[in-house]
Design an enzyme around this catalytic site. Structure first.
Site, PDB file in Angstrom:
ATOM      1  CG  ASP A 285      -2.211  -0.756   0.996  1.00 25.44           C
ATOM      2  OD1 ASP A 285      -2.418  -1.235  -0.132  1.00 25.44           O
ATOM      3  OD2 ASP A 285      -3.011  -0.879   1.939  1.00 25.44           O
TER       4      ASP A 285
ATOM      5  CG  ASP B 143      -4.687  -7.548  15.341  1.00 27.82           C
ATOM      6  OD1 ASP B 143      -5.550  -6.842  15.896  1.00 27.82           O
ATOM      7  OD2 ASP B 143      -3.473  -7.294  15.416  1.00 27.82           O
TER       8      ASP B 143
END
Length: 545
Positions: free
Chosen positions: A139, A292
């Protein structure tokens, strides 16, 4: 009125000004006496009771985990004995067909210093090349870095490694968005498991061979989490403090969660997931900055189990600058609080998990560790206790002020025995950071402005770790052509943290007052805490070796 100096010079102070000054001081004193008894004292007493209750909650939690980890180490079977575990054997006749296809995802963002580390480690994993797919999810916004990463991927691809370089049009969802996009690729349908490594992580070659058998032999296991080890733990005092905190997290918290409830928070990296479990849990979501932990909680609520392997380790890098560390701690404190706000009722209403597991997730995992632990450290030891010095009518029992924090600190020290001599400074440093974490926790609970702020943790790579080792080499190659290296500019005003300096002034005032009027000798602690707040306030903690 006049005053005569040492050299006979007279200084005239008008009687009117002196009268106004004395009158103002008298007015302030009178107002203080009026509001102290009916308002300040009751509020401060209430604050003491609440702080003592939170301290007891944290103490019981730490004591519980201390007892359980001792029982786990003495009596629990190793994970290889608790679960069906059969190492994958190389078979000449079957070739690589008895190895499942594993996807490796490496998300990164402008990782100039470390991109080669994780790509190289992933490509060197001991796993059949035709059963391994590596995705580099880049990214980056820096075109130079993007070109460097793409060329590194092409270099490994030329060696026969199945590695793909993947970019997106935008950074929607940050890391969660990149991981989610990677799983949409058509070739992923052939993969059973996905291992995730951040850009600075270096798994050992046998990582998959040791972790994957747990997933093969136990269809109810969704995640195998490895332990982090730190290549730059000895770089400076800041990294030593972080190592002490994180070692306790892995040595105790993750181990206890795995052994008792088969649940713990995924650490976002150095873990391998069953792709079917990710899909069943709803996939990656970007509603918080802890994607996460979000996925782990949702998967657990659907009955999936997790395994933590303390002896399976992956090397990584700790933030070595205070600025990077503060951004990381904001995300790690704000995100769980925000997730708790969004998921608590979903956990309560869930029908698939046992009652005691719900209690563990809500009370122990979220409420005590992610919220109470930050708040009690800051409010009790940095606000309430110093204020009781200014209001002697309010008393804090010695068991709350001294004994409980001492025992909690000793229990926290088991993770890093080699740093036990730094334990006292670690307490002072954690108290300072609790201010930043408490602020972030409230932002997450209230879903305020910075609740979804995501700043990628700066990594300096081996250029820092090996600077002394490579000094002689650099001298010998003075005539060689070298690529330009960006040096971070250190500006004083960029390092200053005004909130920490404000609390340093407050604690210094309380310490001076206790030194003159107090009876409990709290001024020793207050002056030491003032020094630590000042060091962090001026941004120098990362420079202390």
């Amino acid at each position: 009125m006049d005053m005569e100096g040492a050299e006979g010079v007279k200084v005239f102070i008008p009687e009117s000004i002196q009268g106004v000054s004395n009158h103002l001081a008298g007015q302030i004193q009178m107002i203080w006496e009026v509001v102290k008894a009916p308002l300040i004292v009751p509020l401060l007493k209430l604050s003491v009771y609440i702080s003592l209750a939170m301290a007891l909650m944290l103490f019981i939690e730490r004591l519980y985990m201390g007892i359980v980890i001792i029982l786990v180490k003495l009596f629990w079977k190793k994970p290889e004995k608790r679960y069906n575990y059969e190492p994958i054997q190389d078979d000449v006749e079957l070739g690589s067909s008895n190895f499942p296809v594993v996807l490796i995802q490496i998300p990164m963002f402008n990782e100039r210093e470390v991109y080669k580390v994780s790509i190289g480690a992933a490509c060197n994993l001991s796993w059949p090349a035709d059963r391994l797919v590596i995705q580099v999810l880049d990214d980056s916004t820096d075109p130079v870095v993007k070109q460097m990463v793409e060329m590194e991927c092409q270099r490994w691809a030329s060696k026969g490694i199945n590695i793909t370089y993947q970019i997106r049009e935008n950074r929607t969802g940050y890391k969660a968005g990149a991981l989610k996009e990677g799983l949409k690729r058509s070739y992923v349908k052939h993969c059973e498991y996905v291992a995730i490594f951040d850009a600075d992580f270096r798994p050992e070659p046998d990582f998959l061979r040791r972790a994957v058998p747990f997933l093969i032999g136990n269809p109810d296991i969704a995640l195998v989490q490895a332990r982090w080890r730190f290549v730059n733990a000895d770089e400076c005092l800041l990294t030593r403090m972080q190592e002490m905190s994180l070692d306790y997290h892995f040595t105790v918290e993750q181990e206890v969660g795995s052994a008792t409830h088969a649940f713990f928070g995924f650490n976002g990296t150095a873990g391998i997931w069953r792709i079917g479990a990710i899909n069943e849990a709803g996939g990656w979501k970007d509603r918080t900055t802890v994607e996460d932990m979000d996925l782990a909680v949702r998967a657990s609520l659907r009955g999936w189990k997790f395994v933590y392997l303390g002896d399976l380790q992956a090397k990584s890098e700790l933030p070595s600058t205070l600025r990077a560390f503060r951004f990381q701690q904001h995300r790690w404190s704000c995100g769980p609080a925000n997730l708790f706000r969004k998921m608590v009722m979903e956990i309560v209403r869930n029908k698939k998990v046992r009652f005691w597991k719900k209690v563990y997730v809500i009370y122990s995992f979220f409420f005590v560790r992610k919220i109470i632990a930050h708040m009690v450290t800051f409010f009790f030891y940095c606000v309430v206790l110093p204020l009781t010095i200014l209001v002697p009518e309010v008393h804090v029992p010695i068991w709350g002020a001294v004994y409980i924090p001492s025992i909690i600190t000793i229990l926290n020290s088991v993770g890093t025995p080699r740093s036990i001599h730094l334990l006292f400074y670690w307490i002072l440093f954690e108290n300072v950071m609790s201010l930043h974490r408490t602020k972030a926790t409230f932002i997450g609970l209230l879903e305020a402005g910075r609740a979804n702020e995501w700043v990628v943790t700066e990594k300096l790579g081996d250029s820092v770790n090996n600077k002394n080792k490579d000094a002689s080499k650099n001298k010998a190659n003075n005539n060689a052509i070298k690529a330009p290296v960006k040096k971070p500019r250190s500006r004083f005003f960029e390092r200053v943290n005004t909130l920490e300096l404000g609390f340093a002034a407050f604690l210094f005032f309380c310490g001076c007052y206790d030194f003159v009027h107090g009876k409990n000798n709290y001024f020793i602690y207050l002056f030491l805490q003032t020094i630590t707040f000042s060091i962090v306030g001026f941004g120098y903690v990362g420079t202390i070796v």
